[in-house]
Design an enzyme around this catalytic site. Structure first.
Site: not given
Ligand code: PGA
Length: 252
Positions: A9-11, A97, A99, A169, A175, A215, A236-237
């Site tokens: 997930n590049w966001k 998600h 967010e 998640e 994050g 994470s 994500g990251g």
């Molecule tokens: P993260 O994000 O790996 O940066 O914690 C995961 C996600 O939000 O899907």
């Protein structure tokens, strides 16, 4: 056997040139180290889909989007429909998600409609669920996740449900660098499977991929994926660096 999936997930990251570098980086890494029996999916910002689809098609991975509209088509300025996404050749969508829930007011009812749109247009929904820190600390995490799953997925027929992927998640792990322990992940994934079995039956529950996200990185993926009910990760990251992402995909 359940499908194993590693999804990136590049966001809201990467300009066009950077996106190109990352996609070609992933393709180079996969040329040297391609995992067997793992579906790799990248979720770039939707405007890079055409490029991403070209690279993905040549390198045996899949693409998806980070959101879709709950509506079919029409006067919804700024929105992108499931039909549009599907017509580009992308085949997955991250839905629900945290967010999107937190910053864009998405409720389970809205997410349920997005899931219907995805399924209608042959897009695999990756449905995200997970508790916030306060809910974990007050030991409400099972209850919260059960409710999220019930409200967004239990209206589906068994057949439609068979197209869904779930991502657990925990919001406190996203994050933050604070990963769930392998035990915490396994415990929740097993619980999710139990909730699914009660509604859709043992077979459906056993066949649903349940990914871990929060994470997850190249250093901890192996111990998370080693758990019986953890079928991969939503990253994500660590998905923003090709070598880390492909290393994670090779962590089974
Ligand atoms: P993260 O994000 O790996 O940066 O914690 C995961 C996600 O939000 O899907």
């Amino acid at each position: 056997m359940r499908r194993k999936i590693v999804a990136g997930n590049w966001k809201m990251n990467k300009t066009f040139d950077e996106a190109e570098d990352l996609l070609f980086g992933i393709s180079d890494e996969l040329a040297n180290n391609s995992p067997e029996e793992v579906s790799i999916v990248v979720f770039p910002p939707a405007l890079y889909l055409e490029l991403a689809n070209d690279v993905a098609n040549e390198n045996n991975f899949f693409t998806g989007v980070q959101n879709i509209s709950e509506h079919e088509s029409g006067a919804y300025t700024g929105e992108i429909s499931a039909a549009m996404i599907s017509s580009t050749g992308a085949s997955f969508a991250i839905l629900g998600h945290s967010e999107r829930r937190m910053y864009f007011g998405e409720t389970d009812a809205i997410i349920a409609r997005k899931i219907d749109q995805a399924i209608k247009h042959n897009i695999t929904p990756v449905y995200c669920c997970g508790e916030v820190l306060e809910e974990r600390e007050s030991e409400k995490h099972f209850e919260v996740v059960e409710k999220q799953i019930g409200q967004a997925l239990f209206h589906l027929t068994k057949e439609d449900f068979s197209k869904v992927v779930i991502a657990y998640e925990p919001v406190w792990a996203i994050g933050t660098g604070r990963t769930a322990t392998p035990q915490q992940a396994q415990e929740m994934h097993a619980f999710i499977r139990k909730v699914l079995a009660a509604k859709f039956g043992e077979t459906a529950a056993n066949e649903t991929p349940v990914l871990y996200g929060g994470s997850c990185n190249a250093a901890n993926a192996r111990e998370l994926f080693a758990n019986e009910d953890v079928d991969g990760g939503l990253i994500g990251g660590a998905s923003l660096k090709a070598s880390d992402f492909v290393k994670i995909a090779n962590s089974f």
